[in-house]
Design an enzyme around this catalytic site. Structure first.
Site, PDB file in Angstrom:
ATOM      1  N   SER A   1       7.630   3.481  -1.235  1.00 12.24           N
ATOM      2  CA  SER A   1       8.465   4.308  -2.116  1.00 12.24           C
ATOM      3  C   SER A   1       9.904   3.789  -2.131  1.00 12.24           C
ATOM      4  O   SER A   1      10.533   3.717  -3.192  1.00 12.24           O
ATOM      5  CB  SER A   1       8.419   5.772  -1.691  1.00 12.24           C
ATOM      6  OG  SER A   1       8.755   5.891  -0.333  1.00 12.24           O
ATOM      7  N   ALA A   2      10.410   3.385  -0.977  1.00 13.85           N
ATOM      8  CA  ALA A   2      11.782   2.856  -0.931  1.00 13.85           C
ATOM      9  C   ALA A   2      11.895   1.610  -1.798  1.00 13.85           C
ATOM     10  O   ALA A   2      12.875   1.431  -2.532  1.00 13.85           O
ATOM     11  CB  ALA A   2      12.174   2.529   0.512  1.00 13.85           C
ATOM     12  N   ALA A   3      10.863   0.738  -1.744  1.00 14.12           N
ATOM     13  CA  ALA A   3      10.909  -0.497  -2.530  1.00 14.12           C
ATOM     14  C   ALA A   3      10.922  -0.188  -4.024  1.00 14.12           C
ATOM     15  O   ALA A   3      11.661  -0.807  -4.794  1.00 14.12           O
ATOM     16  CB  ALA A   3       9.715  -1.383  -2.167  1.00 14.12           C
TER      17      ALA A   3
ATOM     18  N   ASP B   1      14.417   2.926   5.522  1.00  9.04           N
ATOM     19  CA  ASP B   1      13.581   2.221   4.540  1.00  9.04           C
ATOM     20  C   ASP B   1      14.406   1.673   3.382  1.00  9.04           C
ATOM     21  O   ASP B   1      14.229   0.534   2.953  1.00  9.04           O
ATOM     22  CB  ASP B   1      12.542   3.177   3.926  1.00  9.04           C
ATOM     23  CG  ASP B   1      11.443   3.524   4.889  1.00  9.04           C
ATOM     24  OD1 ASP B   1      11.665   3.453   6.099  1.00  9.04           O
ATOM     25  OD2 ASP B   1      10.353   3.877   4.407  1.00  9.04           O
TER      26      ASP B   1
ATOM     27  N   ALA C   1       1.758   4.173   3.304  1.00 10.88           N
ATOM     28  CA  ALA C   1       1.045   3.678   4.484  1.00 10.88           C
ATOM     29  C   ALA C   1       1.975   3.167   5.579  1.00 10.88           C
ATOM     30  O   ALA C   1       1.554   2.464   6.482  1.00 10.88           O
ATOM     31  CB  ALA C   1       0.079   2.574   4.053  1.00 10.88           C
ATOM     32  N   GLY C   2       3.269   3.509   5.480  1.00  7.43           N
ATOM     33  CA  GLY C   2       4.206   3.109   6.529  1.00  7.43           C
ATOM     34  C   GLY C   2       4.873   1.776   6.262  1.00  7.43           C
ATOM     35  O   GLY C   2       5.547   1.225   7.129  1.00  7.43           O
ATOM     36  N   LEU C   3       4.689   1.241   5.039  1.00 10.45           N
ATOM     37  CA  LEU C   3       5.315  -0.051   4.710  1.00 10.45           C
ATOM     38  C   LEU C   3       6.462   0.115   3.715  1.00 10.45           C
ATOM     39  O   LEU C   3       6.907  -0.868   3.101  1.00 10.45           O
ATOM     40  CB  LEU C   3       4.273  -1.027   4.150  1.00 10.45           C
ATOM     41  CG  LEU C   3       3.130  -1.434   5.079  1.00 10.45           C
ATOM     42  CD1 LEU C   3       2.275  -2.519   4.438  1.00 10.45           C
ATOM     43  CD2 LEU C   3       3.649  -1.930   6.433  1.00 10.45           C
ATOM     44  N   GLY C   4       6.941   1.340   3.530  1.00  7.67           N
ATOM     45  CA  GLY C   4       8.141   1.540   2.708  1.00  7.67           C
ATOM     46  C   GLY C   4       7.916   1.305   1.219  1.00  7.67           C
ATOM     47  O   GLY C   4       8.815   0.837   0.520  1.00  7.67           O
TER      48      GLY C   4
ATOM     49  N   PRO D   1       0.831  -1.204   0.000  1.00  3.82           N
ATOM     50  CA  PRO D   1       0.000   0.000   0.000  1.00  3.82           C
ATOM     51  C   PRO D   1       0.874   1.266   0.000  1.00  3.82           C
ATOM     52  O   PRO D   1       1.909   1.308   0.666  1.00  3.82           O
ATOM     53  CB  PRO D   1      -0.796  -0.098   1.298  1.00  3.82           C
ATOM     54  CG  PRO D   1      -0.678  -1.500   1.751  1.00  3.82           C
ATOM     55  CD  PRO D   1       0.550  -2.089   1.134  1.00  3.82           C
TER      56      PRO D   1
HETATM   57  O1  PMV Z   1       6.052   6.125   6.585  1.00  6.05           O
HETATM   58  P1  PMV Z   1       7.410   5.761   6.128  1.00  6.05           P
HETATM   59  O2  PMV Z   1       7.524   4.299   5.791  1.00  6.05           O
HETATM   60  O3  PMV Z   1       7.912   6.663   5.039  1.00  6.05           O
HETATM   61  O4  PMV Z   1       8.402   5.949   7.359  1.00  6.05           O
HETATM   62  C1  PMV Z   1       8.768   7.218   7.833  1.00  6.05           C
HETATM   63  C2  PMV Z   1       9.695   7.037   8.989  1.00  6.05           C
HETATM   64  C3  PMV Z   1      10.196   8.325   9.625  1.00  6.05           C
HETATM   65  O5  PMV Z   1      11.067   7.931  10.668  1.00  6.05           O
HETATM   66  C4  PMV Z   1       9.049   9.116  10.216  1.00  6.05           C
HETATM   67  C5  PMV Z   1      10.945   9.202   8.644  1.00  6.05           C
HETATM   68  C6  PMV Z   1      12.241   8.591   8.153  1.00  6.05           C
HETATM   69  O6  PMV Z   1      12.671   8.973   7.051  1.00  6.05           O
HETATM   70  O7  PMV Z   1      12.853   7.796   8.871  1.00  6.05           O
END
Ligand code: PMV
Length: 338
Positions: free
Chosen positions: A120-122, A164, A115-118, A112
């Site tokens: 964009s990094a992937a 990430d 949503a906090g599961l990275g 997703p």
């Molecule tokens: O929501 P995400 O998966 O982009 O994680 C952000 C994590 C933070 O610590 C809030 C920011 C970061 O770049 O580490």
């Protein structure tokens, strides 16, 4: 055509505090973004991105012309998704010393978006790997991680940690503290994810914590306390046998720390009603612990539970649109040429 995939991640501990030099422990999970790259004879970049949200959408653009998909998708998420692909292309062109290289790129993802599961990094990690290999200039996982970090840093206006991108590139459980990134020996933890269907604005949430921290001493102490939780969690992981599978004492210990971590993230103002509901539903269902993962504001929570109870309870929780078990992805970026 070259095809690469890279995993998403959950934060076991330490998001937000990692921005201020505290350690964090993200774990790669078996939800992947897949990027296919075909070099072109001109310098154009054409991107087809499907499934970047639960509903899925397609975006095509050539140069600066972009076709808005005909499904209802948040414009800022859309430009973020394409912005990350652009940044990955810039890194690949630089790594291969091919500033004019053009590509046809297809992005598929079951992570997703935002949503906090990275997610964009992937996409960035898989994109850099597929594009550098397409140009005949492959780079190793650590160099992919370094370049993916630079890509995220650029798109997020300097608001990015290495967590990430490093986790997605190398896989497994990792430890990130400032520029120092290492892999951790960790047992396969029984991770369960709940998703509220929404997304948080990482830049805004990071800025909110910064304001709070600059204004109130207790917020600075809260950030430091998150660092203490991470160090304690690392000690528990280090004492465990990575091959034996986690015992209930380890899960109780880690779960308690996750609960503390969620409480402190709430104190920093980055939780949301939907995230709190899912965290409480998981705890009520008997999870060892639960917390939000990533920037917060909306998106996902992660819980520890070996039984099916938490996943079932989450799927009946108001505000939860998807609940699933997330296996630890021991492999980071993976070559999947077809
Ligand atoms: O929501 P995400 O998966 O982009 O994680 C952000 C994590 C933070 O610590 C809030 C920011 C970061 O770049 O580490």
């Amino acid at each position: 055509m070259t095809v690469s995939s890279a995993p998403g991640k959950v934060y076991l501990f330490g998001e937000h505090a990692v921005v201020y030099g505290e350690p964090a422990v993200p774990c790669a999970i078996e939800r992947r973004a897949r990027v296919s790259v075909e070099p072109r004879s001109d310098d154009h970049v054409r991107v087809v991105a499907e499934d970047l949200s639960l509903d899925g959408f397609t975006v095509e653009y050539e140069g600066s012309t972009r076709t808005q998909p005909d499904v209802d998708v948040d414009e800022s998420l859309l430009s973020a998704a394409t912005g990350y692909v652009d940044a990955a292309v810039r890194q690949a062109r630089e790594a291969a010393d091919a500033p004019e290289a053009g590509f046809d790129i297809t992005v598929e993802s079951d992570i997703p978006l935002g949503a906090g599961l990275g997610s964009s990094a992937a996409v960035v990690v898989a994109g850099i790997d597929a594009a550098t290999r397409a140009l005949g200039e492959p780079i190793d996982d650590r160099e992919i991680a370094r370049r993916a970090y630079r890509a995220e840093y650029e798109v997020q206006d300097g608001q990015a940690s290495r967590a990430d991108t490093f986790c997605s590139a190398v896989g497994g459980a990792v430890r990130v503290e400032g520029d120092d990134c290492t892999t951790l020996e960790a047992p396969n933890l029984p991770l369960v994810v709940g998703f509220d269907g929404g997304a948080g604005d990482t830049g805004k949430l990071v800025a909110g914590v910064r304001d709070l921290k600059d204004t109130h001493g207790f917020a600075a102490d809260t950030v430091a306390s998150i660092g203490d939780i991470v160090r304690e969690g690392e000690r528990l992981l280090a004492a465990a046998d990575p091959d034996a599978g986690p015992d209930s004492e380890l899960l109780d210990g880690l779960g308690e720390l996750m609960d503390f971590n969620h409480g402190l993230l709430s104190a920093l103002g980055v939780s949301a009603r939907s995230l709190d509901s899912m965290v409480w539903a998981a705890r009520d269902a008997g999870a060892h612990g639960a917390k939000l993962t990533g920037a917060g504001g909306g998106g996902c929570i992660v819980a520890l539970d070996s039984s099916p109870e938490t996943e079932t309870a989450l799927s009946f929780t108001q505000g939860c649109v998807d609940a699933f078990r997330a296996e630890l992805a021991t492999e980071g970026v993976r070559r999947e040429d077809r």
